[in-house]
Design a protein around this motif. Structure first.
Motif, PDB file in Angstrom:
ATOM      1  N   ALA A 386       0.820  -1.330  -0.015  1.00 26.83           N
ATOM      2  CA  ALA A 386      -0.120  -0.042   0.193  1.00 26.83           C
ATOM      3  C   ALA A 386       0.925   1.194   0.103  1.00 26.83           C
ATOM      4  O   ALA A 386       0.762   2.317  -0.755  1.00 26.83           O
ATOM      5  N   ALA A 387       1.898   1.164   0.534  1.00 28.86           N
ATOM      6  CA  ALA A 387       2.944   2.318   0.722  1.00 28.86           C
ATOM      7  C   ALA A 387       3.239   2.711  -0.569  1.00 28.86           C
ATOM      8  O   ALA A 387       3.383   4.072  -0.818  1.00 28.86           O
ATOM      9  N   TRP A 388       3.651   1.694  -1.378  1.00 25.01           N
ATOM     10  CA  TRP A 388       4.072   2.107  -2.788  1.00 25.01           C
ATOM     11  C   TRP A 388       2.885   3.038  -3.313  1.00 25.01           C
ATOM     12  O   TRP A 388       3.186   3.904  -4.011  1.00 25.01           O
ATOM     13  N   LEU A 389       1.761   2.478  -3.375  1.00 25.30           N
ATOM     14  CA  LEU A 389       0.664   3.290  -4.166  1.00 25.30           C
ATOM     15  C   LEU A 389       0.418   4.521  -3.507  1.00 25.30           C
ATOM     16  O   LEU A 389       0.195   5.367  -4.366  1.00 25.30           O
ATOM     17  N   ILE A 390       0.862   4.838  -2.393  1.00 25.45           N
ATOM     18  CA  ILE A 390       0.481   6.155  -1.777  1.00 25.45           C
ATOM     19  C   ILE A 390       1.652   6.866  -2.452  1.00 25.45           C
ATOM     20  O   ILE A 390       1.349   8.075  -2.693  1.00 25.45           O
ATOM     21  N   MET A 391       2.813   6.381  -2.316  1.00 30.88           N
ATOM     22  CA  MET A 391       3.919   7.071  -2.534  1.00 30.88           C
ATOM     23  C   MET A 391       4.213   7.594  -4.148  1.00 30.88           C
ATOM     24  O   MET A 391       4.715   8.441  -4.656  1.00 30.88           O
ATOM     25  N   ALA A 392       3.347   6.824  -5.003  1.00 27.36           N
ATOM     26  CA  ALA A 392       3.718   6.803  -6.313  1.00 27.36           C
ATOM     27  C   ALA A 392       2.337   7.087  -7.206  1.00 27.36           C
ATOM     28  O   ALA A 392       2.194   6.662  -8.010  1.00 27.36           O
ATOM     29  N   ASN A 393       1.147   7.335  -6.350  1.00 31.61           N
ATOM     30  CA  ASN A 393       0.155   7.804  -6.837  1.00 31.61           C
ATOM     31  C   ASN A 393       0.209   9.019  -8.044  1.00 31.61           C
ATOM     32  O   ASN A 393       0.358   9.924  -7.533  1.00 31.61           O
TER      33      ASN A 393
END
Lengths: 595, 400, 579
Positions: A386-393
């Protein structure tokens, strides 16, 4: 809190100025008339107390054009019961016979329905041949064109003819144009056995007249039979649902902005708070589908602020109260006035304030717990992707900034590092959101408080939801003890240079001046002294003015006194530039010329 | 032992060092002898004694250590004993070499511990705390899509430790969703007798008051029931599977959705678990006479509240009331037919991995009693049990 | 370091030390040892009748399977970088087809180049979509001829070729075919088709990796066969595995003789009993732990919650000084102390008799136990939130009617549930309450157990486990969980003698002669057993040890000493007090 919120509120709604029409106009994304209709009619179904499930009385097709056809057909159901019986006899008969799921029954049903297809294009010759065949005692199956269900063969000739006629009459009830005709029959054919009887029942006891029509209409729009739904419409209101002309919209919009401003300043807060709440709700209710977290937070804050005595401190109301108090004191000329002194001593602690703050705190805990626990539902937050989706949205994040993107690249270059970051981000969020509601009550409060601030700053920065973050932090203020806030925003009594104001309680203007200064003087810098001589005899022109003696012994009179005092207030220094604003000093002078 | 602030002044005077040393030495000697015997060539007959000797040696050395945990020589002796134990255990007892290794490691740590100053001990204890619970964290997140980092930590660092201490468990009691119960049905075919059913678990199997043995048996089918994966089936294989299925005269389950009716046991279940179970069942029922054993793993599904409270009197037919162990709540998956030694019987088997229906006959209203209490007549009248038909055993499988 | 940073750090450090290393009373550990020991003993006693069934060579989880898994299981692991694992081949699922494929792979020649050469025909067959079936038919028909016929046929065709023109590509095809046919099972057969099917079905992206795999197989035949065998069995390419085998051990991996198994089991039970009563605890604790692990490692398929928990509890009891209180060791220490005192003043002996010494070690262990308990709760609580049924409360219903665990197999319970379910809101209320309570407790306990709410949390968790024990029947598990809860009790509470079991003994005065050695021994024994310090001693010259005002010393002591009176009926109990 009121102040911060007010500012945000102003900002957010100022932002609406640009797309007022786009969001709230009659031709908005979510048009006024649709909105109104939804508001009035939208169905809310509810499962009943027992175990039997709630399902639509009859199953209607999903294909749009078939829907149209079918509902058109349903609309033209005859209004009187008797007529129905006569016209739909064929249908009812077929449906009921076809409602048992055995193969042979199924075949008959399909045949009976299929027969309807061929009826319209029977020329008279065929008709006649058919009738002749049917009127025989034992008709041979292959001569029967179109073919008929088996049970017809077993009937007596008279019944048979009757049956044939009923079919003919039913034909008139079916839609005229061929597409709809086919669509409807296809729908009938498609019905599952258990639904057939229900359909017959439904048509039979559909209320006659207007009501029936209304039911069908509603059914068509909302795909729900109005007799099934639990409640209709939604309890919302909004001025934008009614005001449509641009001019008036602008008028209201600006009025609202003014109200917000007043609320922020804390002017007649009791009234403006309610108005503000209602106004904000107007915007929110009007555009249900353009909302996000921010608006929810806003309504929460406003609601509780409306309950709370949010104007009791740090507000214009407060200043006015102080003004009145001093006036009373001055009038009393030396006598004690309990309430006035209390007011001047500082805002009164009140149970309602505490209550409101508690509401804030509990509500905040709910918000956190809910969002924390709900995250655990997917595995994204467990495996930290999830962190990645947040950081690279691409929508929310600043990936479009070169710098940020490069930073990401740098992190990603060595996998364990990036993974570590993921883990910290997502587990920090999870742990905080779940544990805060419990730890905020313990001696860990400062710690979790800081963490929460971090979290929201992070969100505000990475996801760009600044307003939301700021609102949340405003909400967080409810955990800060009042004393802390006061120490930050106000000045302890005794700060700043001392001044004495000599005035005469008999001259109204002097009293006004005195109380004006006293109201502004939060740290008791001014001591009021009754002019000794003013009691004895009428003041001579020299004493006709109140006299302000500064710390350095200089003394000023009348209008200048006000200015001088303001300059010498501890906080005054911050506002003294106001005096340079053309007019301000003039006003002061004008106000206190005669003092 | 953790030397923060226990004052040693009140400690009991330690026993005589030499006596303890002698004790430790004896232990080490025992293991040494065992190791020597091992070195002195192929002495297969002596495995038992060697094991006993080594264990004794370790225990004695350990006892010595327990008397004087503060002295380095004793730790040293223990370490020596553990090291020798590595050779002391014969190859047939290789798994105990792991134990010896662990003990040796522990001994080294102990020695290290003694050399540390008080502060160092605190620090190392702290390190242990973090090590321990980071490991637990990796274990806990295992079943829920593990973070990559935890996955790596587990694989590279923690697996041996957590496996040995058996702390490698996620404590998912009834998580994320409470699953259904499972059963295993074995139908044993004999050369001379009619087939015979074996069913695990049965409550009758439990003989201890707290049902401990019953719950162990509940676990036996569980792994077989849960251990399947959505295998991607190659095209022509899928075609042949479906065609072979359709060749069998047993219908699909009318009430279950199609994609729930076929599932492929994972590799572990296919190749290890079921063969092992089969050979055990065979071993219990004279393997010589056994022609084959067909295995069904059964999901015993829940009744929904709706079914549970539905029409309680037998007369009103729809909806039929379904008791928690109504026959139709059993969803058997056929896992294939095996030989007594646990190898698959050769030959095509169209129904393998498919669900076999047990359903109430349409319009039938069986008495809402427990399966296990149902009379055979009722059962035959009211239910289509295709498992019986498939297994070819007219013998009515008495309720599980 | 700037004080602004240093100060909070030092505060944290102090707090940390206080939390972990403050010396504390080992009594809770002792109590946990006794109860947990009893449960462990029970669980293993239950094995007695099913020793061969579960741990025998032909048990459910057979010995050779267990050993094979222990030594052979493969653990693949993704690398530390972003590049993907060498993609696993997509294999047929049915064992027959998979076996056919691997048989084909086993027949491959040693030289990689030759392998590929042999496979050329594959591409010839599958290159044109519309001709695949035709070519395959041709191929398999050709393959189904015996070898000599094939060669003769080729010859004849060549001769015919002189007369009617046959495309040379056809001869090439036959040549190539020859190469593959020898690697395949004799056609026509399912095995033959299985291989061809496999090549045909491989998704476009995977044919190349498959060929690479075939090419990269080890040249050395034995090596290659080993890889293929492991691959076929474990369904993992052994060369991608990071580790092989489990680090587990057990006597049951090796014991086969029933008699020997019985003996070992008996010994284990004895050790566990000794651990329970706390005899030589330092040694028996380790042995008990190892023994219990032995059972768990041998047969994982039958292990459930209780075993997991036993592993945890025994591990920490093994680390900690679990024998330092409420144990036989302790009594023996008291005896030694009493003897020492008889010889002369000894501060350590006084301390020993005063009560167990608080130790940082005990505290450390207790803390570990507590934290681990919190982990267990948090894990199971949070994991529940992943499931839908816990959000919409249906989990409550499932627990209520789970046919495996719940009581629903009893008629009275079923009719009770039925009665409740008749009125839907009531059922919703009950299941909902159950679910909410469980999740709320499991998620919040780890946080609130440290606050003033600790008693509440403990009560809640006791309720939870009692409920589970009753409804789901997992009694030993529930008991063990409650036992771990004892770690959260203050020692003082636990030390207070449960007056509802033991009536407070009256105090006695005993006369003895310090000169006589036998008197000394007896007195030491008495003082060792006199944990409530009821006895006051009167040294004087006297013939035999006697209690003031009582005639029979032994009986009187048995009746009145708090520790003894519970067990005075044991045979030979009175003999303890004979000089």
């Amino acid at each position: 809190m009121r102040i911060l919120l007010g500012l945000l509120l102003l900002y957010i709604h100022l932002a609406y100025c640009l797309d007022l029409q786009a969001f709230f106009g009659p031709k908005a994304y979510w048009g006024t008339d649709v909105a109104n209709r939804e508001r009035k009619e939208s169905p809310a179904t509810l499962s009943n107390w027992g175990w039997e499930p709630v399902q639509p009385l009859i199953s209607t097709p999903q294909l749009p054009e078939q829907r149209v056809a079918v509902f058109d057909f349903l609309r033209h159901i005859p209004t009187t019961k008797a007529e129905r019986e006569s016209k739909f006899e064929y249908l009812f008969q077929t449906l009921e016979l076809g409602s048992r799921g055995l193969p042979v029954v199924e075949r008959n049903y399909q045949v009976a329905m299929a027969m309807l297809f061929s009826l319209p294009d029977l020329d008279d010759a065929k008709q006649a041949r058919m009738l002749a065949e049917l009127s025989k005692n034992a008709p041979t199956e292959k001569n029967l064109k179109p073919s008929v269900p088996d049970y017809v063969l077993t009937m007596s000739p008279s019944e048979r003819l009757k049956w044939w006629n009923s079919a003919q009459t039913f034909l008139t009830a079916l839609p005229g144009n061929s597409e709809n005709f086919t669509l409807v029959i296809e729908w009938l054919q498609g019905l599952r056995p258990n639904q057939r009887q229900e359909l017959a029942k439904y048509i039979r006891d559909l209320p006659v007249g207007e009501e029936g029509q209304r039911i069908i209409e509603y059914f068509d729009t909302w795909q729900n039979d109005p007799r099934q739904i639990y409640s209709k419409g939604r309890p919302i209101f909004s001025i934008w649902l009614h005001v449509t002309s641009p001019a008036s919209m602008w008028f209201f919009h600006i009025m609202f902005l003014v109200i917000f401003a007043l609320f922020t300043l804390g002017f007649c807060t009791r009234v403006t708070s309610v108005l503000t709440w209602l106004a904000a709700l107007c915007y929110i209710h009007r555009m249900q589908y353009v909302l996000f977290g921010m608006d929810a937070m806003m309504s929460i804050l406003l609601f509780y602020l409306m309950i709370a005595p949010s104007g009791a401190a740090l507000s214009v109301d407060r200043l006015i109260a102080r003004y009145r108090a001093t006036k009373a004191l001055a009038r009393a000329g030396g006598k004690r006035v309990a309430w006035a002194e209390a007011v001047l001593a500082g805002p009164q602690p009140s149970a309602i304030a505490n209550f409101a703050v508690r509401l804030f705190q509990i509500h905040f805990c709910f918000i956190y717990l809910a969002s924390g626990l709900a995250k655990l539902k997917g595995s994204m937050w467990w495996n930290t992707s999830a962190a990645w989706l947040i950081m690279a949205n691409p929508e929310f994040c600043p990936v479009h900034y070169e710098l940020y993107e490069n930073a990401l690249h740098l992190l990603a270059s060595y996998r364990p590092i990036l993974q570590l970051v993921f883990m910290i981000v997502s587990y920090f969020t999870l742990v905080l959101e779940i544990s805060l509601p419990f730890l905020i009550w313990t001696r860990m409060r400062p710690f979790v408080f800081i963490c929460a601030v971090f979290l929201h700053t992070g969100i505000a920065w990475v996801m760009g939801l600044t307003c939301f973050g700021l609102l949340m932090m405003t909400l967080l203020l409810c955990y800060v003890p009042a004393s802390v806030i006061r120490n930050y925003l106000t000045w302890p009594p005794g700060a700043g240079s001392k001044m004495t104001l000599q005035y005469s309680s008999r001259s109204r203007s002097q009293v006004r001046l005195a109380s004006f200064l006293r109201a502004l003087d939060f740290s008791n810098q001014i001591t009021l002294v009754e002019n000794p001589r003013s009691k004895l005899y009428d003041p001579d022109p020299l004493d006709a003015h109140a006299q302000l003696t500064l710390a350095d012994g200089k003394s000023v009179r009348g209008g200048d006194a006000a200015a001088a005092a303001i300059r010498n207030f501890v906080h005054g220094s911050k506002f003294s530039w106001l005096l340079w604003v053309p007019g301000v000093s003039l006003i002061l002078n004008a106000a206190f010329r005669r003092a | 032992m953790i030397g923060m602030s226990d004052d040693q002044s009140l400690a009991e005077p330690a026993p005589d060092l030499n006596r303890v040393l002698w004790l430790g030495a004896t232990g080490a000697a025992f293991t040494a002898i065992a190791a020597l015997v091992g070195v002195m060539g192929p002495t297969t007959g002596l495995d038992g004694p060697r094991v006993v000797l080594t264990l004794l040696g370790l225990i004695i050395a350990g006892a010595a250590l327990s008397q004087l945990p503060g002295s380095r020589p004793v730790w040293g002796l223990f370490a020596a004993a553990a090291l020798l134990a590595n050779g002391g255990f014969p190859a047939t007892w290789d798994s105990f070499r792991v134990v010896a290794g662990v003990l040796f490691g522990a001994a080294l740590l102990g020695l290290l511990w003694l050399t540390l100053p008080a502060r160092g001990r605190l620090v190392s204890a702290t390190i242990f705390v973090f090590f321990q619970f980071l490991g637990i964290a990796t274990a806990i997140t295992g079943p829920h899509g593990q973070p990559w980092l935890f996955g790596q930590l587990w694989g590279r660092l923690y697996r041996p430790y957590l496996q040995f201490t058996n702390l490698d468990n996620a404590y998912n009691f009834f998580c994320p969703d409470p699953g259904p119960a499972f059963e295993l049905w074995f139908c044993i075919y004999y050369a001379d007798r009619p087939p015979e059913w074996v069913i695990v678990p049965r409550r009758a199997d439990s003989f201890d008051p707290l049902f401990s043995s019953y719950y162990r048996r509940i676990k036996i089918p569980e792994m077989a029931g849960q251990g399947y994966e959505p295998g991607f089936i190659l095209q022509s294989e899928a075609i042949s599977i479906r065609s072979e299925r359709d060749a069998v005269m047993i219908p699909r389950h009318p009430e279950q959705v199609a994609n729930r009716q076929f599932r492929i046991p994972n590799n572990f279940v296919q190749r290890m678990l079921i063969p092992s179970y089969v050979q055990h069942v065979a071993a219990d029922h004279d393997p010589a006479a056994i022609r084959g054993i067909s295995v069904y793993v059964v999901t015993h599904d829940y009744t929904t509240p709706e079914q549970f409270v539905a029409a309680r009197d037998a007369k009103s037919q729809t909806p039929r009331r379904i008791t928690p162990d109504d026959p139709s709540t059993y969803l058997p998956f056929y896992l294939g037919s095996y030989q007594a030694d646990g190898r698959l019987l050769p030959g095509p088997d169209g129904l393998r991995w498919w669900m076999i229906p047990i359903t109430a006959k349409p319009g039938a209203a069986p008495p809402p009693v427990y399966f296990r209490e149902m009379k055979k007549a009722d059962y035959v009248n009211f239910f289509n049990d295709f498992v019986e038909i498939h297994a070819g055993s007219d013998g009515y499988r008495k309720g599980p | 370091m700037r004080p602004a940073i240093a100060e909070p750090l030092s505060i944290i450090g102090k707090a940390w030390n206080r939390f972990w290393f403050l010396p504390s009373d080992p009594t809770p550990l002792g109590l946990i040892r006794i109860i947990a020991g009893a449960i462990v003993l029970y669980v293993h006693l239950a094995y007695c009748l099913e020793l061969t069934e579960f741990f025998g060579p032909r048990g459910w989880w057979s010995q050779d399977m267990a050993n094979r898994e222990r030594t052979g299981v493969l653990y693949p692991l993704s690398p530390l970088t972003w590049d993907k694992q060498p993609q696993a081949l997509r294999l047929p699922e049915t064992p027959e087809r998979r076996h056919a494929l691997f048989e084909f792979l086993r027949r491959l020649p040693d030289a990689p180049s030759e392998r590929i050469a042999r496979l050329v025909v594959i591409s010839t067959i599958y290159q044109k979509l519309d001709e695949i079936t035709e070519r395959r038919r041709l191929f398999s028909e050709f393959a189904s001829l015996p070898i000599d016929q094939r060669s003769s046929m080729r010859r004849e065709l060549r001769d015919v070729g002189q007369i009617i023109p046959i495309p040379p590509s056809f001869f090439v095809f036959l040549e190539e075919a020859e190469g593959l046919i020898t690697l395949l099972a004799p056609a026509p057969s399912p095995a033959f088709d299985a291989v061809l099917d496999w090549f045909q079905d491989l998704p476009p992206g995977e044919l190349v990796p498959a060929l690479e795999f075939i090419e990269k197989l080890p040249k050395n035949r034995t090596e290659r066969l080993k890889v293929l065998d492991e691959y076929e069995f474990w369904n993992i390419d052994p060369r991608t595995a990071y580790a092989t085998g489990k680090t587990v051990f057990s006597p049951w991996f090796h014991l086969t003789d029933p008699a020997a198994m019985k003996v070992v089991h008996g010994l284990v039970l004895i050790v566990m009993f000794l651990f329970m009563i706390g005899w030589a605890t330092r040694v028996t604790s380790v042995l008990t732990w190892l023994a219990a692990l032995g059972y768990m490692h041998r047969t994982p398929p039958i292990m459930y919650g209780i075993d997991t928990l036993m592993a945890v509890v025994l591990f920490y009891l093994m680390i900690g000084p679990s024998g330092a209180a409420l144990s036989v060791d302790r009594l023996r220490a008291r005896f030694r102390a009493a003897r020492a005192l008889a010889k002369g003043p000894a501060p350590w002996a006084e301390a020993m008799l005063a009560g167990p010494r608080p130790s940082a070690h005990a505290n450390f262990t207790l803390r570990l136990l507590q934290i681990h308990f919190c982990f267990i709760y948090a894990a199971s609580g949070l994991a529940k939130l992943k499931g839908v049924t816990w959000w919409n409360h249906t989990a409550g219903w499932m627990a209520l009617v789970n046919p495996g665990f719940s009581l629903v197999y009893r008629h009275w319970f079923e009719s009770l549930v039925l009665m409740i379910a008749e009125f839907r809101p009531l059922l919703a209320l009950i299941t909902g309450g159950f679910v909410v309570f469980t999740i709320a407790l499991e998620t919040t306990l780890p946080l609130l157990i440290w606050s003033r709410l600790r008693p509440l949390m403990i009560i809640g968790s006791v309720c939870l486990h009692t409920g589970i024990a009753i409804l789901m029947g997992l009694t030993p598990f529930g008991l063990l969980m409650m036992t771990v809860l004892l770690a959260f009790f203050p020692a003082a509470v636990l030390r207070r003698p449960p007056t509802w079991i033991i009536r407070p003994g009256e105090s006695l005065t005993i006369r003895y002669d310090p000169a006589k050695p036998d008197h000394q021994r007896l007195i030491a024994r008495i003082r060792a057993l006199d944990i409530a310090s009821q006895v006051t001693l009167q040294p004087m010259t006297i013939a035999k040890v006697s209690v003031v005002g009582k005639d029979d010393l032994a009986k009187c002591l048995c009746r009145s000493l708090v520790l003894v009176q519970a067990v005075y009926w044991l045979p030979g109990m009175t003999r303890v007090f004979k000089a």
